[in-house]
Design an enzyme around this catalytic site. Sequence first.
Site, PDB file in Angstrom:
ATOM      1  CB  SER A  67      25.591  24.717  83.586  1.00 55.92           C
ATOM      2  OG  SER A  67      24.742  25.630  82.955  1.00 55.92           O
ATOM      3  CG  ASP A  84      18.513  21.281  82.778  1.00 53.29           C
ATOM      4  OD1 ASP A  84      18.152  22.410  83.166  1.00 53.29           O
ATOM      5  OD2 ASP A  84      19.705  20.932  82.780  1.00 53.29           O
ATOM      6  CG  HIS A  94      20.872  23.556  85.579  1.00 56.03           C
ATOM      7  ND1 HIS A  94      21.083  23.094  84.303  1.00 56.03           N
ATOM      8  CD2 HIS A  94      21.842  24.470  85.816  1.00 56.03           C
ATOM      9  CE1 HIS A  94      22.135  23.706  83.793  1.00 56.03           C
ATOM     10  NE2 HIS A  94      22.623  24.537  84.693  1.00 56.03           N
TER      11      HIS A  94
END
Length: 533
Positions: free
Chosen positions: A230, A453, A482
């Site tokens: 991320s 995602d 994710h």
Amino acid sequence: MRAAAARYGTAGSLVLTALVATPAGSASGSPPSPEMSGTTVAAQRAEAAGIRWGACAKTEGLPPSVRCGTVSVPLDYARPDGKQIKLTVSRTKATGKAAKKAVGRQGALVYNPGGPGASGTYFPLVGALPEWKRIAAAYDLVGYAPRGVGRSAPLSCQDPKRFGKAPSQAPTHPDAAYKRERIARAKAYARGCAERNRGLRHYTSLNNARDLEVLRAALGEQRLTFMGASYGTYFGAVYATLFPSHVRRMVFDSAVNPDPAQVWYGNNLDQSLAFERRWADFRTWVAKHDKAYHLGRTPDAVQRSYEKVSAELAREPAGGKVGPGQLQGAFLQAGYYDDYWPMRASALSAYLKGDPKPLIEQAAPEPKAAAENENGNAVYTAVECNDAPWPTDFETWDRDNSRLARVAPFETWDNAWMNLPCAYWPAPRQRPVDVRTAPGALPPTLILAAERDAATPYQGAVELNRRLSGSALVTEENAGTHGIAGGPNKCVNGHFEAYLLEGRLPGRHASCAPHKEPEPSSGARSAKLPRER
């Protein structure tokens, strides 16, 4: 990126600080910036000092098998002899059991889970999971708390009790009075960040990348092996841009779009739209399993069930703590991870049958986590507000989010409110780094992404693949979890292991079929990394 939201903001006269310079000795021949020179000084000191490993502090909640230490970094890299802050680092040593004959010990693998504002000190624990055992055999697993997080010079912008106040509302189409209330709260929060934190402007993605360089040196690694998830992919990519010759291997799992024009305001708008698609995926799955949940045979019927619960919670919060805001926050997690789907659907179903207990257990704020949550949010806000220009007039936010909420109501305004302090941010903003590497400057790197995602929409991985020369992109098709490394998809894990253990990539692009959807009767989690904040 946001595991509770994301943010963006700008000042009328932009102050462009911390301009990116190429490392000393690069082909450009340009002199290094003060920050780059300061990074070199800090890294040399860290290499000489190393890390003194010992028992972890009780507050880390780690077993004796994990050892901890600290690394000192300058608060301001332009003044390397000035104030120093200490970053908490954790480690388990490579087990060596499965690697001696095959690939051998390969040094340290450093991990960041994202946020901004998440701590990775738990990372060494993943070595016990089956999906990670071969990697744990070859690598020391190293986690750390970035600047501002946990015990690493922590930031705080508000009394944690006030930050986590519940129950709260979450209107999908807020009226003028609610907007005025949220503007006032955003201004107060931005003011609190400035008043409570000296040196606030030094909490940036650029400094997170510089800190990573100092950590590399302190670990005694000539070149860095790093995995970011991320937001960790973003400052990992900044590191690759600043220090390409110091990279050994890098894995970018669920990549943030690094385009400077998107950082961060545009990325958050894209994120809200992507969450709407993922929310539709969840409702489609629930409708398919109507015999188990009785929430509706179509996605629209499931939506009506959700809205009925939200309306009831607005009138009478469950347990006195779960209102529409807490409901939305709990179901937002289902947009991140499909292994939440069974438990969330069960809680919604039970509530409509007269049993609010499962929903209270899943959605009510946890008082013990209040300080940690407030700290994470403070770091998130500081980094994203400092990183880039943001609109400073609410009219722009109102126009963009009102328009988006017509087609993506689930997450849009909640995301906007979380980021709105950036419109009133007191610290100077910097120009986002133009992430990119020239052919041959950076060793081959691996990008992993799920096609659906929501937190980091897929186009971000495509853009990062375009900007990092020699990178390979592995796509999990028609899936939306994710963070996919070390999870339930054997194809993804095969590419992940081949790269980390052998340096082998599949080519510029590769695809994997989606992992199996969760079963309606199972609330079990798959063996992936612990959650981003």
